[in-house]
Motif scaffolding. Structure first.
Motif, PDB file in Angstrom:
ATOM      1  N   HIS A  25      40.080  19.041   9.427  1.00  0.00           N
ATOM      2  CA  HIS A  25      38.687  19.005   8.984  1.00  0.00           C
ATOM      3  C   HIS A  25      37.791  19.758   9.950  1.00  0.00           C
ATOM      4  CE1 HIS A  25      38.559  16.468   5.422  1.00  0.00           C
ATOM      5  NE2 HIS A  25      39.632  15.900   5.903  1.00  0.00           N
ATOM      6  N   MET A  26      38.119  19.666  11.241  1.00  0.00           N
ATOM      7  CA  MET A  26      37.240  20.288  12.225  1.00  0.00           C
ATOM      8  C   MET A  26      37.295  21.807  12.126  1.00  0.00           C
ATOM      9  SD  MET A  26      37.051  19.597  16.265  1.00  0.00           S
ATOM     10  CE  MET A  26      38.329  20.707  16.697  1.00  0.00           C
ATOM     11  N   ILE A  29      35.493  23.442   8.965  1.00  0.00           N
ATOM     12  CA  ILE A  29      34.175  22.873   8.718  1.00  0.00           C
ATOM     13  C   ILE A  29      33.314  23.797   7.876  1.00  0.00           C
ATOM     14  CG2 ILE A  29      33.319  23.717  10.942  1.00  0.00           C
ATOM     15  CD1 ILE A  29      32.211  20.560   9.099  1.00  0.00           C
ATOM     16  N   GLY A  32      34.296  22.989   4.433  1.00  0.00           N
ATOM     17  CA  GLY A  32      34.236  21.600   3.995  1.00  0.00           C
ATOM     18  C   GLY A  32      32.913  20.900   4.207  1.00  0.00           C
ATOM     19  N   SER A  33      31.985  21.542   4.916  1.00  0.00           N
ATOM     20  CA  SER A  33      30.755  20.829   5.254  1.00  0.00           C
ATOM     21  C   SER A  33      29.970  20.461   4.013  1.00  0.00           C
ATOM     22  CB  SER A  33      29.894  21.699   6.156  1.00  0.00           C
ATOM     23  OG  SER A  33      28.595  21.198   6.172  1.00  0.00           O
ATOM     24  N   VAL A  34      29.458  19.248   3.994  1.00  0.00           N
ATOM     25  CA  VAL A  34      28.683  18.794   2.845  1.00  0.00           C
ATOM     26  C   VAL A  34      27.228  18.558   3.230  1.00  0.00           C
ATOM     27  CG1 VAL A  34      30.597  17.778   1.614  1.00  0.00           C
ATOM     28  CG2 VAL A  34      29.403  16.429   3.298  1.00  0.00           C
ATOM     29  N   THR A  35      26.853  18.959   4.439  1.00  0.00           N
ATOM     30  CA  THR A  35      25.507  18.648   4.905  1.00  0.00           C
ATOM     31  C   THR A  35      24.476  19.468   4.159  1.00  0.00           C
ATOM     32  OG1 THR A  35      26.448  18.298   7.064  1.00  0.00           O
ATOM     33  CG2 THR A  35      24.075  18.460   6.951  1.00  0.00           C
ATOM     34  N   GLN A  37      20.657  20.668   4.845  1.00  0.00           N
ATOM     35  CA  GLN A  37      19.634  20.706   5.897  1.00  0.00           C
ATOM     36  C   GLN A  37      18.320  20.316   5.264  1.00  0.00           C
ATOM     37  OE1 GLN A  37      20.109  21.619   9.231  1.00  0.00           O
ATOM     38  NE2 GLN A  37      22.277  21.468   8.804  1.00  0.00           N
ATOM     39  N   PRO A  39      14.912  19.300   5.226  1.00  0.00           N
ATOM     40  CA  PRO A  39      13.575  19.818   4.885  1.00  0.00           C
ATOM     41  C   PRO A  39      13.624  21.257   4.380  1.00  0.00           C
ATOM     42  CG  PRO A  39      13.623  18.878   7.086  1.00  0.00           C
ATOM     43  CD  PRO A  39      15.026  19.030   6.648  1.00  0.00           C
ATOM     44  N   GLU A  40      14.631  22.022   4.818  1.00  0.00           N
ATOM     45  CA  GLU A  40      14.737  23.398   4.348  1.00  0.00           C
ATOM     46  C   GLU A  40      15.438  23.467   2.999  1.00  0.00           C
ATOM     47  OE1 GLU A  40      15.536  22.814   7.748  1.00  0.00           O
ATOM     48  OE2 GLU A  40      13.502  23.418   8.210  1.00  0.00           O
ATOM     49  N   TRP A  43      17.747  18.676  -2.301  1.00  0.00           N
ATOM     50  CA  TRP A  43      18.825  18.265  -3.187  1.00  0.00           C
ATOM     51  C   TRP A  43      18.627  18.934  -4.536  1.00  0.00           C
ATOM     52  CZ3 TRP A  43      23.140  15.923  -2.055  1.00  0.00           C
ATOM     53  CH2 TRP A  43      23.913  15.442  -3.091  1.00  0.00           C
ATOM     54  N   ARG A  45      18.563  19.483  -8.388  1.00  0.00           N
ATOM     55  CA  ARG A  45      18.679  18.649  -9.584  1.00  0.00           C
ATOM     56  C   ARG A  45      19.956  19.052 -10.298  1.00  0.00           C
ATOM     57  NH1 ARG A  45      17.044  14.625  -9.948  1.00  0.00           N
ATOM     58  NH2 ARG A  45      16.940  14.650 -12.195  1.00  0.00           N
ATOM     59  N   PRO A  46      20.754  18.096 -10.738  1.00  0.00           N
ATOM     60  CA  PRO A  46      22.015  18.489 -11.385  1.00  0.00           C
ATOM     61  C   PRO A  46      21.759  19.327 -12.633  1.00  0.00           C
ATOM     62  CG  PRO A  46      21.621  16.120 -11.577  1.00  0.00           C
ATOM     63  CD  PRO A  46      20.591  16.652 -10.649  1.00  0.00           C
ATOM     64  N   GLU A  47      22.598  20.323 -12.828  1.00  0.00           N
ATOM     65  CA  GLU A  47      22.522  21.159 -14.020  1.00  0.00           C
ATOM     66  C   GLU A  47      22.860  20.301 -15.219  1.00  0.00           C
ATOM     67  OE1 GLU A  47      22.671  24.787 -14.653  1.00  0.00           O
ATOM     68  OE2 GLU A  47      21.610  25.074 -12.769  1.00  0.00           O
ATOM     69  N   ARG A  61      14.703   9.823 -12.752  1.00  0.00           N
ATOM     70  CA  ARG A  61      13.995   8.677 -12.188  1.00  0.00           C
ATOM     71  C   ARG A  61      13.209   9.196 -11.015  1.00  0.00           C
ATOM     72  NH1 ARG A  61      17.051   4.224 -13.982  1.00  0.00           N
ATOM     73  NH2 ARG A  61      17.926   4.952 -15.915  1.00  0.00           N
TER      74      ARG A  61
END
Lengths: 192, 231, 358, 381
Positions: A25-26, A29, A32-35, A37, A39-40, A43, A45-47, A61
């Motif tokens: 995993h390291m 990365i 595989g990263s799911v982060t 960032q 404020p930039e 998320w 909206r799902p298609e 909601r």
């Protein structure tokens, strides 16, 4: 004696297997990263390929919004709210007449003639439980959660945070004084 | 509303009853569509009621034949051993109302008897039947081996509610009885650790009783009845 | 070495020996303290990043100074340190005030003075004592006293549990660590750190470095026993039961905050470095190059020592973010039933090996 | 800092210490207080105190209409809201004798099983955290996020859905749902062996969980423990199979039970392992459902605008990720419930804690508590 060494072997091998996984995993990365960032990057909206009339399906909601020009003051949303976070006050007025003094339009965009002047339409978003129950019974579809099908009209706002708790009470009705209401309602002046 | 509309709706409902829901769904106008749906519900309900009255004798009792046998056998078993304890047998023997006095003994019998083996207490519910009515406790019992169930109702007096505990028979009843005591004030006699479960120890009143009145304040914290500015 | 050098440098040393000695000690202590502080920042950053990468996240990130945590989050450890320093210093009213204040310093001193005997390179060593190894083993145990004081003086049950567990653990794991070092001393015949490293000069068959870890199979095993015991002495996962956050909240450090907590934090990382440094010096050839002829001039000594130590520290971080935690009795049985017998066998084996082969 | 009362233990006078775990503690999974009597590290008695999260669900339900209850069922077991909705609507539909469209049944089952995976992922991940392994926790949360994305896609909400209604679901599935769901399953299923290698088969993890907190089957049944905890004790009991509701009898799935592979039957490891296997079974069910789901049609059954069930009462239990979730609903014919009882599986799971954790160490109590997978929202309601 045999069990002793088996235990040691098991420990060493399983522990190293675990280390191999974390190593994998390291080094991967970048892939595989799911982060996000935050404020930039927001998320996304799902298609959503709904494939049917979006007006009927408010699939989001978020914070509530009311198009006051369309509200006929039927109190359906207030009654259905399980946490009583909506408060509406209405006054009887002449049916279908515009009253520009208090910002009242007589006819909704659906063509319904309004018989009630809404002098108060407060939603306490600190209490809202985002159950979406209030948006379904609305006959004029004027209460909805922003960011859904009406996202052209209202940008989605993730945080809608405020510094003062009282600012979370959204007051949608135009502020009116008692005299204004009295003039507007005329002889129908009883409070409903 | 014109008669034209009426016939249109009636048409659509008939089609829908025949299985073509699109006839209603495709109606453009919201209000007409709503009326059509309402009419459809009415029609379906009427049809169902008719059906029921026709076939009431076969359909009631529910489930497969074997299940029915087991159901009735449990209440039959009970009425053969403890005929005096039964107040009422309801719902085809699925529900039995008992007197509280020998409940502990019956519970042990139920758990251990080879034909009953009701080793699992599914649920234990307290009920307040109304301000003038008695309190009630309902036990849903289930057997992991025979896969049959029975529901036991036991009434308790409103003023001095007392029911024997089954806490040692089904250990699950320990906390559930405490909860019922907490909410209804029903005292389970011989319970080894009958304290309030969810409310604080010094809470006043029995919250789930129908005649419960909220406290004005609790430890100096005023209980708000109406939200400020929301009257 | 540095101490001797400095004393020689001062011309009037003979006139005021006491004064000169004190000033030289201060002159040495300040850089060591600076080193620990800088190293801790690096290690914390490394731990944050490595753990994040293992967990499929990117860890602290940002665009620049003032925006979040700087480029790649490089400012995160500094922000952490500043936060800890600026935080309110809370001492519980029922705590034993004096001991409560004293405890973090004792823990830190234990780690700090161990640094004095670590050979960073051929020349950079504060004092190359002839009992260097013994000195490190002795003073690094000082930390446990501080942890017990912290646990006791906090007047908190969690702290007490943490302290008692920590004491039991550190005292137990001193034994396999010490026994493993005995093997090294048997081979080298000296307790001086530089002496041990110099013993490991050269290469076998021109390729394999003549490090103690490669000298025979028993020393190979010894290294792992020493290293894992060292991990346990640092209270790192899987041996972090004294501060097991899911059981004991924060163990002995539950009541600490701000600067005092930072000292515990700092000493944990310093301890890690001491363990890694001793392992490198004792088994991995200290400041010597692993490849014949590659960067083996004396100036590169610091580089090799640091890279080897940091690799071992990376291993500890890797352990921490992979494995679960042992229970307190299992921890003891691993030590007494696993490590100590093997360590004794190792001593015996090393002796035999030396007698027969070497 | 009161030291516990002196209590006689055998011939030796031992001083017991009373330790409060919680209400604020990292591993009580919410606001739970455990009063633990210890002799050194050994625990002699664990007394749970609950009610810190009591939100009067049952009292509240007696003053709101039937459809308004659904958002509150969400908030009981906030980890598996879909399953809570599901249990409630199944009970209500049985009470009102409503037959819902088949597509709705499929949608509900897909959602419930997805939520079961999400809930188990959280339970397993947090359990890893309880025994000190941090990385598996975040790996599992990473996958759980993707399930929540699917929920957001479907109904807009990520945690508290209010998705299943009496007589239907609030929205139909979006058209791209099937491909997204299959994508997720294809991504997720290969991850399960990795979790096993990283955590389940890890020797330290086995040492911490195997043989610890053994719960024999009789004890489990007597305490009303259900779901994965009961199956971990080797009892093959699953409401989905044994009292089939909705259309679970149409699907082909195994019921994993504990085998005591690394220790005694019914230990913490077995409970953990059952959850791990159940996630695979849920994946199987979802795949079957996605293959056979009927297309089109309304997703609302014909339900009157105001829900007024006929006079009567019903007790119906369904299989939530934590076990038998029962609703006892008594209707007096009005649109407000006369009595609403929720039989929560986590409450029974917590009540067994004292029985199975006495004699173990403090670390084990944490491990046992974690293996029971309690959710305080559901215990206190």
């Amino acid at each position: 004696m045999r069990a002793y060494f088996t235990t040691i072997w098991e420990s060493v091998s399983t522990l190293i297997t675990g280390m191999a996984i974390t190593w994998r995993h390291m080094v991967n990365i970048r892939k595989g990263s799911v982060t996000l960032q935050y404020p930039e990057e927001r998320w996304p909206r799902p298609e959503r390929d709904i494939g049917f009339d979006q007006g009927e399906y408010n699939v989001i909601r978020s914070r509530l919004h009311v198009d006051m020009d369309d509200c006929i003051g039927c109190l359906k949303c207030e009654r259905v709210c399980p946490v009583d976070c909506i408060k509406i006050e209405t006054h009887r007025v002449d049916k279908g007449e515009d009253i520009p003094d208090v910002g009242h339009t007589g006819i909704t965009s659906n063509g319904t003639k309004k018989a009630l002047l809404v002098t108060r339409f407060d939603i306490d978003m600190t209490e809202c439980c985002y159950c979406n129950l209030c948006t379904y019974p609305c006959p004029e579809e004027c209460i909805y959660m922003t960011g859904g099908p009406n996202s052209e009209k209202h940008q989605i706002d993730y945080e809608f945070s405020q510094y003062d708790r009282n600012d979370m009470v959204y007051r949608f009705a135009k502020e009116t004084s008692e005299e204004q209401v009295a003039i507007a309602t005329g002889e129908n002046g009883e409070k409903k | 509303m014109t008669s034209d509309q009426d016939t249109f709706i009636a048409d659509a409902v008939e089609k829908a009853l025949a299985g073509d829901m699109d006839a209603i769904n495709s109606i453009e106008d919201r209000s007409i569509r709503g009326k059509a749906k309402a009419a459809l519900v009415k029609a379906k309900r009427a049809a169902k009621a008719e059906q029921k009255s026709e076939s009431s004798e076969e359909s009631q009792g529910g489930g497969t034949p074997e299940e029915k046998v087991v159901q009735s056998s449990l209440s039959a078993l009970l009425s053969s051993v403890y005929p005096d304890e039964i107040i009422e047998i309801l719902n085809e023997g699925k529900v039995v109302q008992l007197k509280p006095q020998k409940w502990n003994e019956i519970a042990t019998f139920f758990r251990d008897h080879a034909d009953a083996l009701l080793d699992q207490l599914e649920c234990l519910t307290g009920v307040d039947l109304g301000t003038e009515e008695p309190l009630q406790v309902r036990y849903n019992l289930h057997s992991m081996k025979h896969r049959h169930k029975i529901e036991i109702l036991i009434n308790a007096d409103r003023v001095k509610p007392e029911i024997p505990t089954v806490e040692t028979i089904w250990r699950m009843a320990d906390w559930f009885e405490r909860e019922v005591y907490d909410m209804y004030g029903i005292v389970f006699t011989d319970h080894r650790d009958l304290r309030r479960l969810l409310c604080p120890e010094d809470w006043e009143g029995w919250p789930l009783r129908k005649d419960y009145e909220e406290q004005e304040s609790y430890h100096g914290i005023v209980v708000p009845k109406v939200k400020e500015g929301w009257e | 070495m540095i101490v001797d050098y400095l004393i020689d440098l001062i011309p009037f040393a003979a006139d005021w020996p006491g004064l000169v000695f004190v000033s030289v000690v201060v002159l040495c202590a300040v850089p060591v303290f600076m080193f620990i502080a800088v190293y801790a920042l690096v290690a914390i950053y490394g731990e944050l990043k490595v753990s994040s990468f293992m967990q499929d996240k990117v860890g602290p990130m940002g665009q620049g100074v003032g925006l979040h945590a700087g480029k790649w989050g490089l400012l995160q450890p500094i922000a952490d340190a500043l936060k800890l320093i600026l935080k309110e210093d809370i001492i519980p009213t029922t705590a034993d005030r004096k001991l409560f204040i004293l405890a973090p310093f004792i823990v830190f001193i234990g780690a700090f003075i161990s640094m004095a005997a670590l050979p960073f390179s051929q020349t950079i060593i504060v004092a190359d004592m002839n009992i260097g190894m013994f000195y490190i083993l002795a003073v690094s145990s000082l930390g446990v006293l501080g942890i017990i004081l912290a646990g006791w003086s906090s007047n908190n049950k969690w702290s007490l549990y943490g302290a008692m567990r920590s004491a039991a653990q550190i005292i137990s794991y001193e034994i396999p660590a010490g026994l493993s070092i005995i093997g090294v001393i048997m081979l080298t015949g000296t307790l001086s750190m530089q002496g041990i490293i110099e013993h490991q000069t050269g290469f076998v068959w021109g390729i394999l470095p003549n490090w103690i870890i490669f000298q025979n199979p028993f020393t190979f095993l010894s290294f792992f026993i020493f290293f894992i015991s060292g991990v346990a002495e640092c209270n790192r996962t899987p041996f972090d039961i004294p501060e097991a956050e899911s059981e004991l909240v924060a163990g002995a450090f539950t009541e600490y905050s701000g600067m005092r907590y930072a000292f515990f934090f700092l000493s944990e990382y310093a301890n890690m470095f001491v363990v890694a440094g001793v392992a490198v010096a004792g088994f991995l050839g200290g400041w010597q190059s692993p490849i014949p002829g590659l960067m083996d001039s004396p100036g590169w000594g610091l580089f090799w020592f640091m890279s080897k130590s940091l690799f071992l520290i990376f291993l500890m971080i890797w352990f921490r973010w992979t494995w679960p935690r042992l229970r307190v009795d299992q921890l003891m049985s691993v030590c007494w039933k696993g490590f100590i017998p093997i360590a004794f066998v190792n001593i015996f084996g090393i002796g035999l090996w030396k007698l027969i082969i070497g | 800092m009161g030291v516990g009362s002196v209590k006689e233990v055998g011939p030796v006078q031992a001083e017991q210490m009373v330790l409060n775990i919680g209400p604020q503690h990292p591993s009580t999974h919410g606001v739970l207080r455990l009063k633990v009597k210890t002799d050194g590290e050994i625990v002699s008695e664990v007394i749970p105190y609950i009610g810190y999260l009591h939100r009067c669900f049952e009292k509240h339900a007696e003053s709101i209409t039937y459809e308004q209850v659904i958002p509150f069922t969400d908030r009981c077991d906030y980890i598996a809201s879909m399953n809570n909705n599901f249990g409630y609507v199944v009970a209500m539909e049985e009470l009102m004798d409503i037959k819902v469209p088949e597509r709705v049944e499929y949608i509900r089952i897909i959602m419930a099983e997805l939520n079961r995976i999400a809930s188990h992922l959280l339970a397993l991940g947090v359990y890893g955290l309880d025994v000190g392994a941090f990385t598996p926790f975040l790996h599992m949360f990473r996958d759980r996020e993707r399930i929540l994305d699917i929920f957001e896609l479907t109904c807009g909400a990520r945690l508290l859905y209010n998705y299943m209604w009496v007589g239907g679901v609030s929205h139909d599935l979006p058209r791209n749902f099937e491909s997204i769901c299959i994508d997720f399953l294809d991504y997720f299923e290969p991850n399960i062996p990795e979790f096993n290698e990283l955590l389940t088969k890890n020797k330290i993890f086995i040492e911490r969980t195997a043989d610890v907190g053994v719960m024999p089957a009789e004890v489990a049944i007597s305490y009303g423990v259900s779901g994965p905890n009961l199956r971990g004790s080797g009892v093959k009991w699953d409401v989905r199979r044994d009292e089939p509701y909705s259309i679970y009898n149409k699907f082909d799935f195994e019921i994993p039970v504990g085998t005591g592979e690394y220790g005694t039957l019914g230990d913490c490891w077995d409970r953990f392992w059952v959850r791990m296997l159940e996630m695979q079974e849920s994946c199987k069910i979802i795949r079957q459902a996605l293959k056979t789901i009927p297309e089109g049609g309304d997703v609302h059954a014909m339900v009157p605008k105001k829900i007024r069930p006929p006079k009567g009462s019903i007790y119906r239990r369904t299989e939530s990720p934590r076990g038998d979730l029962g609703y006892y609903i008594i209707s007096d014919g009005s649109e407000i419930p006369f009595r609403m009882k929720m039989r929560s599986p986590a409450l029974t799971a917590l009540s067994v804690l004292d029985e199975i954790s006495a004699g173990w160490m403090i670390s084990d109590v944490i491990a046992i508590l974690g293996s029971l997978d309690i959710v305080l929202g559901e215990i206190d309601r």
